[in-house]
Scaffold this active site. Structure first.
Site, mmCIF file in Angstrom:
data_model
loop_
_atom_site.group_PDB
_atom_site.id
_atom_site.type_symbol
_atom_site.label_atom_id
_atom_site.label_comp_id
_atom_site.label_asym_id
_atom_site.label_seq_id
_atom_site.Cartn_x
_atom_site.Cartn_y
_atom_site.Cartn_z
ATOM 1 C CD GLU A 31 2.906 -5.869 0.434
ATOM 2 O OE1 GLU A 31 1.726 -5.859 0.028
ATOM 3 O OE2 GLU A 31 3.796 -6.547 -0.070
ATOM 4 C CG HIS A 33 -0.173 -1.156 -0.578
ATOM 5 N ND1 HIS A 33 0.049 -2.078 0.402
ATOM 6 C CD2 HIS A 33 -0.675 -1.852 -1.643
ATOM 7 C CE1 HIS A 33 -0.322 -3.280 -0.039
ATOM 8 N NE2 HIS A 33 -0.760 -3.167 -1.277
HETATM 9 ZN ZN ZN Z 1 -1.451 -4.679 -2.556
HETATM 10 MN MN MN Z 2 0.664 -7.206 -1.296
#
Ligand code: ZN
Ligand code: MN
Length: 255
Positions: A31, A33
Protein backbone atom coordinates in the site's frame (compact mmCIF):
# COMPACT_ATOMS: atom_id res chain seq x y z
CA UNK A 1 16.73 -20.09 13.55
CA UNK A 2 13.45 -18.19 13.60
CA UNK A 3 12.36 -17.78 9.96
CA UNK A 4 10.23 -20.61 8.61
CA UNK A 5 11.34 -19.79 5.06
CA UNK A 6 14.98 -20.47 6.04
CA UNK A 7 14.31 -23.81 7.81
CA UNK A 8 14.32 -27.32 6.33
CA UNK A 9 11.09 -29.27 6.63
CA UNK A 10 12.49 -31.79 9.14
CA UNK A 11 13.76 -28.96 11.38
CA UNK A 12 10.44 -27.13 11.07
CA UNK A 13 8.48 -30.33 11.71
CA UNK A 14 10.46 -31.14 14.86
CA UNK A 15 9.94 -27.63 16.26
CA UNK A 16 6.23 -27.55 15.48
CA UNK A 17 5.06 -31.11 16.09
CA UNK A 18 7.36 -32.10 18.98
CA UNK A 19 8.26 -28.82 20.71
CA UNK A 20 4.87 -27.23 19.91
CA UNK A 21 6.68 -24.01 19.02
CA UNK A 22 4.63 -20.85 18.78
CA UNK A 23 4.14 -19.63 15.22
CA UNK A 24 4.07 -15.88 14.56
CA UNK A 25 2.29 -14.84 11.37
CA UNK A 26 2.87 -11.26 10.16
CA UNK A 27 -0.01 -9.86 8.08
CA UNK A 28 -0.08 -6.53 6.29
CA UNK A 29 -0.61 -4.97 2.91
CA UNK A 30 1.14 -3.61 -0.14
CA UNK A 31 0.00 0.00 0.00
CA UNK A 32 1.19 3.51 -0.74
CA UNK A 33 2.79 5.16 2.30
CA UNK A 34 3.44 8.64 0.99
CA UNK A 35 6.41 9.90 -1.03
CA UNK A 36 8.90 8.99 1.72
CA UNK A 37 8.11 5.39 2.75
CA UNK A 38 8.14 2.10 0.81
CA UNK A 39 5.03 0.17 -0.24
CA UNK A 40 5.78 -2.67 2.17
CA UNK A 41 5.55 -0.77 5.50
CA UNK A 42 2.44 -2.61 6.73
CA UNK A 43 4.06 -6.05 6.44
CA UNK A 44 7.68 -4.96 7.03
CA UNK A 45 6.99 -3.56 10.53
CA UNK A 46 5.07 -6.65 11.78
CA UNK A 47 7.73 -8.94 10.28
CA UNK A 48 10.52 -7.07 12.07
CA UNK A 49 8.58 -7.16 15.36
CA UNK A 50 7.86 -10.89 14.92
CA UNK A 51 11.60 -11.57 14.41
CA UNK A 52 12.42 -9.80 17.69
CA UNK A 53 9.61 -11.61 19.53
CA UNK A 54 10.42 -15.05 18.09
CA UNK A 55 14.04 -14.74 19.19
CA UNK A 56 12.82 -14.14 22.76
CA UNK A 57 10.22 -16.94 22.93
CA UNK A 58 11.79 -19.58 20.67
CA UNK A 59 9.02 -19.04 18.14
CA UNK A 60 8.90 -19.46 14.37
CA UNK A 61 8.07 -16.56 12.04
CA UNK A 62 5.92 -17.71 9.10
CA UNK A 63 6.27 -15.89 5.76
CA UNK A 64 4.21 -12.71 5.88
CA UNK A 65 0.86 -12.24 4.19
CA UNK A 66 1.98 -9.26 2.12
CA UNK A 67 -1.35 -8.26 0.55
CA UNK A 68 -4.37 -7.08 2.52
CA UNK A 69 -7.91 -5.77 2.28
CA UNK A 70 -8.61 -2.57 0.29
CA UNK A 71 -7.10 0.66 1.55
CA UNK A 72 -9.77 3.02 2.93
CA UNK A 73 -9.61 6.84 2.58
CA UNK A 74 -9.77 7.60 6.32
CA UNK A 75 -7.19 5.02 7.40
CA UNK A 76 -4.89 4.31 4.44
CA UNK A 77 -5.50 7.08 1.95
CA UNK A 78 -7.83 5.03 -0.26
CA UNK A 79 -7.41 2.36 -2.89
CA UNK A 80 -6.81 4.58 -5.94
CA UNK A 81 -3.04 5.10 -5.57
CA UNK A 82 -0.58 3.31 -7.86
CA UNK A 83 1.30 0.70 -5.86
CA UNK A 84 -1.60 -0.16 -3.59
CA UNK A 85 -2.41 -3.82 -4.37
CA UNK A 86 -5.46 -5.03 -2.48
CA UNK A 87 -7.51 -8.19 -2.23
CA UNK A 88 -11.27 -8.68 -2.20
CA UNK A 89 -12.44 -9.62 1.30
CA UNK A 90 -13.28 -13.22 0.28
CA UNK A 91 -9.81 -13.70 -1.21
CA UNK A 92 -8.08 -12.32 1.89
CA UNK A 93 -10.25 -14.33 4.30
CA UNK A 94 -9.67 -17.56 2.37
CA UNK A 95 -5.92 -16.91 2.06
CA UNK A 96 -5.46 -16.47 5.81
CA UNK A 97 -7.87 -19.30 6.67
CA UNK A 98 -5.97 -21.73 4.42
CA UNK A 99 -2.62 -20.75 6.01
CA UNK A 100 -4.00 -21.29 9.53
CA UNK A 101 -5.45 -24.72 8.65
CA UNK A 102 -2.15 -25.77 7.04
CA UNK A 103 -0.13 -24.71 10.10
CA UNK A 104 -2.47 -26.79 12.28
CA UNK A 105 -2.06 -29.77 9.93
CA UNK A 106 1.70 -29.57 10.59
CA UNK A 107 1.05 -29.80 14.33
CA UNK A 108 1.00 -26.12 15.30
CA UNK A 109 -1.45 -25.45 18.14
CA UNK A 110 -0.47 -21.86 18.98
CA UNK A 111 -0.47 -19.15 16.32
CA UNK A 112 -0.15 -15.41 16.90
CA UNK A 113 -1.20 -13.10 14.06
CA UNK A 114 0.42 -9.65 13.94
CA UNK A 115 -1.49 -7.22 11.75
CA UNK A 116 0.11 -4.09 10.35
CA UNK A 117 -2.83 -2.87 8.20
CA UNK A 118 -5.90 -1.50 9.96
CA UNK A 119 -8.33 -2.50 7.18
CA UNK A 120 -7.62 -6.21 7.68
CA UNK A 121 -9.11 -6.29 11.19
CA UNK A 122 -12.55 -7.91 10.93
CA UNK A 123 -11.55 -10.02 7.92
CA UNK A 124 -8.81 -11.59 10.06
CA UNK A 125 -11.44 -12.33 12.71
CA UNK A 126 -13.52 -14.08 10.03
CA UNK A 127 -10.49 -16.06 8.74
CA UNK A 128 -9.73 -17.23 12.30
CA UNK A 129 -13.36 -18.19 12.90
CA UNK A 130 -13.60 -20.21 9.68
CA UNK A 131 -10.22 -21.89 10.30
CA UNK A 132 -11.28 -23.00 13.80
CA UNK A 133 -14.59 -24.29 12.39
CA UNK A 134 -12.78 -26.31 9.70
CA UNK A 135 -10.32 -27.66 12.27
CA UNK A 136 -13.10 -28.79 14.62
CA UNK A 137 -14.60 -30.73 11.70
CA UNK A 138 -11.18 -32.36 11.21
CA UNK A 139 -11.14 -33.33 14.90
CA UNK A 140 -8.60 -30.68 15.94
CA UNK A 141 -10.10 -28.97 19.01
CA UNK A 142 -7.01 -27.54 20.73
CA UNK A 143 -5.80 -24.93 18.23
CA UNK A 144 -5.45 -21.48 19.80
CA UNK A 145 -4.99 -18.31 17.76
CA UNK A 146 -4.31 -14.80 19.08
CA UNK A 147 -4.55 -11.57 17.11
CA UNK A 148 -2.38 -8.54 17.85
CA UNK A 149 -2.59 -4.95 16.58
CA UNK A 150 0.90 -3.86 17.62
CA UNK A 151 -0.01 -0.17 17.89
CA UNK A 152 -2.41 -0.94 20.76
CA UNK A 153 0.65 -1.73 22.91
CA UNK A 154 2.04 1.82 22.67
CA UNK A 155 1.61 3.19 26.20
CA UNK A 156 0.73 6.78 27.11
CA UNK A 157 4.35 7.77 27.93
CA UNK A 158 5.55 6.57 24.50
CA UNK A 159 2.55 8.27 22.88
CA UNK A 160 3.58 11.48 24.61
CA UNK A 161 7.14 11.08 23.34
CA UNK A 162 5.88 10.45 19.80
CA UNK A 163 3.50 13.38 19.56
CA UNK A 164 5.12 15.87 21.94
CA UNK A 165 2.05 16.07 24.15
CA UNK A 166 -0.37 16.76 21.28
CA UNK A 167 -3.36 14.44 21.18
CA UNK A 168 -2.84 12.15 18.19
CA UNK A 169 -5.62 11.12 15.82
CA UNK A 170 -4.64 7.48 15.37
CA UNK A 171 -6.98 7.16 12.41
CA UNK A 172 -4.84 9.68 10.50
CA UNK A 173 -1.52 8.11 11.51
CA UNK A 174 -1.10 6.50 8.07
CA UNK A 175 2.54 6.99 6.94
CA UNK A 176 2.79 9.65 9.62
CA UNK A 177 4.82 10.02 12.84
CA UNK A 178 4.64 6.48 14.24
CA UNK A 179 5.13 4.43 11.06
CA UNK A 180 7.82 6.81 9.76
CA UNK A 181 9.71 6.71 13.08
CA UNK A 182 9.59 2.91 13.31
CA UNK A 183 10.73 2.59 9.68
CA UNK A 184 13.63 5.00 10.44
CA UNK A 185 14.65 2.61 13.22
CA UNK A 186 14.31 -0.68 11.31
CA UNK A 187 15.13 0.43 7.72
CA UNK A 188 16.70 3.94 7.66
CA UNK A 189 17.92 3.28 4.11
CA UNK A 190 14.28 2.89 2.91
CA UNK A 191 13.11 6.25 4.31
CA UNK A 192 13.49 9.30 2.06
CA UNK A 193 14.01 11.95 4.74
CA UNK A 194 14.07 14.84 2.24
CA UNK A 195 10.54 13.92 1.04
CA UNK A 196 8.83 13.66 4.45
CA UNK A 197 5.57 15.63 4.14
CA UNK A 198 4.52 18.32 6.59
CA UNK A 199 0.96 19.47 6.01
CA UNK A 200 -2.19 19.83 8.15
CA UNK A 201 -4.21 16.68 8.86
CA UNK A 202 -6.85 15.60 6.35
CA UNK A 203 -10.42 16.62 7.20
CA UNK A 204 -13.15 14.13 6.34
CA UNK A 205 -16.95 14.40 6.72
CA UNK A 206 -18.66 12.12 9.28
CA UNK A 207 -20.15 10.01 6.48
CA UNK A 208 -18.89 7.98 3.54
CA UNK A 209 -20.13 8.16 -0.05
CA UNK A 210 -19.39 5.52 -2.69
CA UNK A 211 -17.71 5.67 -5.14
CA UNK A 212 -15.36 7.50 -2.79
CA UNK A 213 -14.71 11.22 -3.10
CA UNK A 214 -10.94 11.65 -3.36
CA UNK A 215 -11.09 15.45 -2.80
CA UNK A 216 -10.42 15.36 0.99
CA UNK A 217 -7.51 12.91 0.57
CA UNK A 218 -4.10 14.62 0.46
CA UNK A 219 -2.53 14.03 -2.96
CA UNK A 220 0.66 12.65 -1.39
CA UNK A 221 -1.29 9.88 0.38
CA UNK A 222 -0.21 10.93 3.88
CA UNK A 223 -3.12 11.79 6.20
CA UNK A 224 -1.23 13.95 8.72
CA UNK A 225 2.23 15.43 9.14
CA UNK A 226 5.17 13.04 9.45
CA UNK A 227 7.66 15.86 10.14
CA UNK A 228 8.07 15.10 13.89
CA UNK A 229 9.24 11.55 13.10
CA UNK A 230 12.70 10.44 14.22
CA UNK A 231 14.78 7.29 14.54
CA UNK A 232 14.95 7.82 18.33
CA UNK A 233 11.14 7.84 18.54
CA UNK A 234 11.03 4.65 16.47
CA UNK A 235 13.50 2.95 18.79
CA UNK A 236 11.50 4.08 21.80
CA UNK A 237 8.32 2.53 20.35
CA UNK A 238 10.06 -0.78 19.61
CA UNK A 239 11.87 -0.94 22.96
CA UNK A 240 8.60 -0.29 24.80
CA UNK A 241 6.18 -2.54 22.92
CA UNK A 242 8.33 -5.66 22.41
CA UNK A 243 8.45 -6.62 26.13
CA UNK A 244 4.77 -5.67 26.51
CA UNK A 245 3.74 -7.86 23.56
CA UNK A 246 5.97 -10.69 24.81
CA UNK A 247 4.15 -10.66 28.13
CA UNK A 248 0.79 -10.58 26.36
CA UNK A 249 1.84 -13.51 24.18
CA UNK A 250 2.65 -15.57 27.26
CA UNK A 251 -0.76 -14.71 28.73
CA UNK A 252 -2.70 -15.35 25.54
CA UNK A 253 -0.92 -18.48 24.32
CA UNK A 254 0.82 -20.20 27.24
CA UNK A 255 3.09 -23.10 26.27
ZN1 ZN B 1 0.69 1.57 7.27
MN1 MN C 1 -2.25 0.23 5.87
Amino acid sequence: MTMMSEMTWPDYHRRVAEDRALILLPVGSTEQHGPHLPLGVDHQIPTALCKLLAARCDGIVAPAVTFGYKSQPKSGGGNHFPGTVSLDAQTFINLVKDILVELARHGARRVAIFDGHFENGMFLVEAIDLALRDLRRLGIEDMRIARFDYWNFIDSATEHALFGGKCPDWGLEHAAVMETSVMMYFWPNLVHNELIPDHPPARFPHYDVYPIDTAPIPADGVLSSAAPASREKGQRVVDQIVPAILQALQEALPA
